[in-house]
Design a protein around this motif. Structure first.
Motif, mmCIF file in Angstrom:
data_model
loop_
_atom_site.group_PDB
_atom_site.id
_atom_site.type_symbol
_atom_site.label_atom_id
_atom_site.label_comp_id
_atom_site.label_asym_id
_atom_site.label_seq_id
_atom_site.Cartn_x
_atom_site.Cartn_y
_atom_site.Cartn_z
ATOM 1 N N LEU A 29 -1.207 -4.310 -8.729
ATOM 2 C CA LEU A 29 -0.135 -5.010 -8.504
ATOM 3 C C LEU A 29 0.749 -4.549 -7.480
ATOM 4 O O LEU A 29 1.621 -5.262 -6.588
ATOM 5 C CB LEU A 29 0.719 -5.236 -9.747
ATOM 6 C CG LEU A 29 -0.303 -6.034 -10.916
ATOM 7 C CD1 LEU A 29 0.314 -6.253 -12.198
ATOM 8 C CD2 LEU A 29 -0.698 -7.192 -10.448
ATOM 9 N N GLY A 30 1.183 -3.150 -7.279
ATOM 10 C CA GLY A 30 2.197 -2.647 -6.423
ATOM 11 C C GLY A 30 1.935 -2.810 -5.138
ATOM 12 O O GLY A 30 2.529 -3.214 -4.080
ATOM 13 N N THR A 31 0.469 -2.522 -4.999
ATOM 14 C CA THR A 31 -0.215 -2.735 -3.391
ATOM 15 C C THR A 31 -0.138 -4.110 -3.209
ATOM 16 O O THR A 31 0.300 -4.253 -1.872
ATOM 17 C CB THR A 31 -1.670 -2.248 -3.540
ATOM 18 O OG1 THR A 31 -1.826 -0.818 -4.059
ATOM 19 C CG2 THR A 31 -2.355 -2.345 -2.199
ATOM 20 N N LEU A 32 -0.586 -4.856 -4.024
ATOM 21 C CA LEU A 32 -0.292 -6.464 -3.477
ATOM 22 C C LEU A 32 0.768 -6.745 -3.266
ATOM 23 O O LEU A 32 1.410 -7.709 -2.305
ATOM 24 C CB LEU A 32 -0.917 -7.302 -4.681
ATOM 25 C CG LEU A 32 -2.326 -7.201 -4.746
ATOM 26 C CD1 LEU A 32 -3.018 -7.972 -6.022
ATOM 27 C CD2 LEU A 32 -3.342 -7.622 -3.501
ATOM 28 N N ALA A 33 2.062 -6.376 -4.028
ATOM 29 C CA ALA A 33 3.318 -7.068 -3.925
ATOM 30 C C ALA A 33 3.833 -6.216 -2.604
ATOM 31 O O ALA A 33 4.508 -6.939 -1.876
ATOM 32 C CB ALA A 33 4.071 -6.426 -4.947
ATOM 33 N N ILE A 34 3.701 -5.098 -2.029
ATOM 34 C CA ILE A 34 4.128 -4.236 -1.234
ATOM 35 C C ILE A 34 3.520 -5.013 0.173
ATOM 36 O O ILE A 34 4.241 -5.369 1.293
ATOM 37 C CB ILE A 34 3.900 -2.807 -0.996
ATOM 38 C CG1 ILE A 34 4.668 -2.388 -2.048
ATOM 39 C CG2 ILE A 34 4.187 -2.300 0.431
ATOM 40 C CD1 ILE A 34 4.377 -0.681 -2.298
ATOM 41 N N VAL A 35 2.179 -5.124 0.297
ATOM 42 C CA VAL A 35 1.706 -5.699 1.331
ATOM 43 C C VAL A 35 2.061 -7.395 1.531
ATOM 44 O O VAL A 35 2.386 -7.916 2.630
ATOM 45 C CB VAL A 35 0.028 -5.993 1.144
ATOM 46 C CG1 VAL A 35 -0.376 -6.770 2.214
ATOM 47 C CG2 VAL A 35 -0.218 -4.406 1.144
ATOM 48 N N ALA A 36 2.562 -8.115 0.504
ATOM 49 C CA ALA A 36 3.192 -9.324 0.467
ATOM 50 C C ALA A 36 4.402 -9.376 1.232
ATOM 51 O O ALA A 36 4.669 -10.182 1.916
ATOM 52 C CB ALA A 36 3.002 -9.930 -0.876
ATOM 53 N N VAL A 37 5.305 -8.313 0.662
ATOM 54 C CA VAL A 37 6.634 -8.319 1.425
ATOM 55 C C VAL A 37 6.291 -7.976 3.017
ATOM 56 O O VAL A 37 7.123 -8.586 3.679
ATOM 57 C CB VAL A 37 7.282 -7.162 0.535
ATOM 58 C CG1 VAL A 37 8.611 -7.092 1.499
ATOM 59 C CG2 VAL A 37 7.592 -7.513 -0.530
ATOM 60 N N VAL A 128 -1.604 1.927 0.778
ATOM 61 C CA VAL A 128 -0.504 0.979 0.909
ATOM 62 C C VAL A 128 0.148 0.922 2.223
ATOM 63 O O VAL A 128 0.328 0.083 3.012
ATOM 64 C CB VAL A 128 0.705 1.384 -0.366
ATOM 65 C CG1 VAL A 128 1.801 0.343 0.027
ATOM 66 C CG2 VAL A 128 -0.040 1.159 -1.631
ATOM 67 N N SER A 129 0.266 2.193 2.699
ATOM 68 C CA SER A 129 1.184 2.560 3.931
ATOM 69 C C SER A 129 0.135 1.788 5.242
ATOM 70 O O SER A 129 0.736 0.962 5.995
ATOM 71 C CB SER A 129 1.235 3.818 4.359
ATOM 72 O OG SER A 129 1.967 4.065 5.616
ATOM 73 N N ALA A 130 -1.236 2.187 5.015
ATOM 74 C CA ALA A 130 -2.066 1.543 6.149
ATOM 75 C C ALA A 130 -2.178 0.066 6.195
ATOM 76 O O ALA A 130 -2.333 -0.658 7.052
ATOM 77 C CB ALA A 130 -3.547 2.212 6.002
ATOM 78 N N ALA A 131 -2.355 -0.560 4.924
ATOM 79 C CA ALA A 131 -2.548 -1.878 4.733
ATOM 80 C C ALA A 131 -1.167 -2.761 5.033
ATOM 81 O O ALA A 131 -1.474 -3.548 5.551
ATOM 82 C CB ALA A 131 -2.793 -2.338 3.038
ATOM 83 N N ALA A 132 -0.059 -2.189 4.889
ATOM 84 C CA ALA A 132 1.219 -2.977 4.973
ATOM 85 C C ALA A 132 1.240 -2.729 6.660
ATOM 86 O O ALA A 132 1.595 -3.934 7.364
ATOM 87 C CB ALA A 132 2.379 -2.337 4.368
ATOM 88 N N PHE A 133 0.960 -1.603 7.259
ATOM 89 C CA PHE A 133 1.197 -1.332 8.686
ATOM 90 C C PHE A 133 -0.003 -2.465 9.413
ATOM 91 O O PHE A 133 0.488 -3.199 10.254
ATOM 92 C CB PHE A 133 0.847 -0.038 9.045
ATOM 93 C CG PHE A 133 0.878 -0.005 10.666
ATOM 94 C CD1 PHE A 133 2.117 -0.082 11.431
ATOM 95 C CD2 PHE A 133 -0.368 0.508 11.233
ATOM 96 C CE1 PHE A 133 2.018 0.218 12.656
ATOM 97 C CE2 PHE A 133 -0.449 0.688 12.462
ATOM 98 C CZ PHE A 133 0.665 0.504 13.252
ATOM 99 N N GLY A 134 -1.190 -2.457 8.907
ATOM 100 C CA GLY A 134 -2.031 -3.367 9.291
ATOM 101 C C GLY A 134 -1.842 -4.863 9.367
ATOM 102 O O GLY A 134 -2.169 -5.637 10.579
ATOM 103 N N VAL A 135 -1.498 -5.391 8.282
ATOM 104 C CA VAL A 135 -1.138 -6.652 8.340
ATOM 105 C C VAL A 135 0.184 -7.212 9.360
ATOM 106 O O VAL A 135 0.012 -7.983 9.908
ATOM 107 C CB VAL A 135 -0.862 -7.353 7.005
ATOM 108 C CG1 VAL A 135 -2.044 -7.112 5.943
ATOM 109 C CG2 VAL A 135 0.195 -6.454 6.232
ATOM 110 N N SER A 136 0.873 -6.364 9.382
ATOM 111 C CA SER A 136 2.258 -6.510 10.134
ATOM 112 C C SER A 136 1.591 -6.546 11.498
ATOM 113 O O SER A 136 2.160 -7.300 12.276
ATOM 114 C CB SER A 136 3.168 -5.473 9.983
ATOM 115 O OG SER A 136 4.388 -5.800 10.646
ATOM 116 N N GLN A 137 1.040 -5.584 11.928
ATOM 117 C CA GLN A 137 0.324 -5.390 13.224
ATOM 118 C C GLN A 137 -0.411 -6.588 13.690
ATOM 119 O O GLN A 137 -0.028 -7.298 14.788
ATOM 120 C CB GLN A 137 -0.578 -4.167 13.563
ATOM 121 C CG GLN A 137 -1.031 -3.950 14.749
ATOM 122 C CD GLN A 137 -0.366 -2.934 15.572
ATOM 123 O OE1 GLN A 137 0.851 -2.719 15.358
ATOM 124 N NE2 GLN A 137 -1.015 -2.194 16.610
ATOM 125 N N ALA A 138 -1.159 -7.086 12.751
ATOM 126 C CA ALA A 138 -2.137 -8.320 12.952
ATOM 127 C C ALA A 138 -1.212 -9.462 13.318
ATOM 128 O O ALA A 138 -1.375 -10.040 14.046
ATOM 129 C CB ALA A 138 -3.160 -8.428 11.753
#
Length: 265
Positions: A29-37, A128-138
């Motif tokens: 849930l934490g990973t999904l929430a952070i990526v969603a933000v 989490v860090s890589a996923a958040a950065f990756g979606v933001s980059q995309a």
């Protein structure tokens, strides 16, 4: 009586960690929430881009949109809570007595637990860090806003964001070893890692700035997590900030070991 091998203790701690339902729930849930933000912030900037003045456009990067104060807070609270629960949960159920009967050398049990929790939370933080950065980059690539891992400060920021998880988890273990009450341990972790440091601001008193520079959340927010460092002698240095990131989990590990060895179960 055969002495348990350390790899056997690691396997046992791995099983106990994942037997806590809160572990998998908090991580997922934490990973999904952070990526969603990160997605939300990036989409907001993407949509607002045409109307933004050049100065505001210059402030936007995938690094700043992937990880903000909110997502950093979420990661530290979640990881710190997991760390605390790995200790408190076993005391609450009484399983700790069985563990110490099977392995009287408490320091070996603590060392195995610290190793497993630290490794798991390091992997979780990196994901989490890589996923958040990756979606933001995309998302921001559609506006021509991209950075490469080799660009200045990118690797530092991504690594610092990832390390928030293991640092917080090991501090949480230290708090849990001292408090040994679920609600109190989680509240204390939140206060120590995030709530109190949130109010820290640079001041004209350098001794106070030096004191602030000993807190992980503060050095991340004012130094390690920034793509562009501010030229202010009152703020922490990169080297000093990495030292803080290393010293807190080390101190927490020692605290956990001393608390578990000296206090009755």
């Amino acid at each position: 009586m055969t002495r348990a091998r350390f790899r056997d203790l690691l396997a046992a701690e791995w099983i106990k960690l994942w037997s806590l339902r809160s572990t998998s729930r908090l991580l997922v849930l934490g990973t999904l929430a952070i990526v969603a933000v990160a997605v939300q912030r990036s989409l907001e900037d993407y949509n607002a881009w045409p109307a933004l003045p050049p100065m505001d456009r210059a402030r936007i990067t995938p690094l700043t949109e992937a990880f903000s104060g909110l997502t950093g807070t979420m990661l530290m609270i979640g990881a710190g809570s997991v760390g605390a629960l790995t200790i408190v949960g076993e005391y609450a159920t009484g399983l700790i007595r069985t563990t110490f009967i099977a392995v009287p050398a408490r320091h070996r049990v603590v060392a195995a637990r610290l190793t497993v929790v630290g490794a798991v939370m390091l992997a979780a933080g990196a994901l989490v860090s890589a996923a958040a950065f990756g979606v933001s980059q995309a998302i921001l690539a559609g506006r021509g806003v991209t950075v490469a891992v080799g660009d200045p400060a990118v690797l530092r920021v991504v690594a610092a964001n990832a390390l928030l998880a293991p640092v917080s988890a090991l501090v949480g273990m230290g708090v849990g070893a001292l408090v040994r009450h679920t609600a109190a341990a989680v509240v204390t972790v939140c206060a120590v890692l995030v709530v109190v440091p949130t109010f820290f601001r640079p001041t004209v008193h350098q001794w106070l700035n030096d004191l602030y520079a000993l807190v992980p959340f503060y050095v991340w927010r004012t130094c390690l997590g920034l793509p562009v460092l501010r030229e202010d002698p009152a703020l922490p240095t990169v080297a000093g900030s990495w030292a803080v990131f290393a010293s807190w989990p080390l101190a927490a590990a020692v605290l956990t070991l001393v608390a578990v060895r000296r206090r009755d179960v």
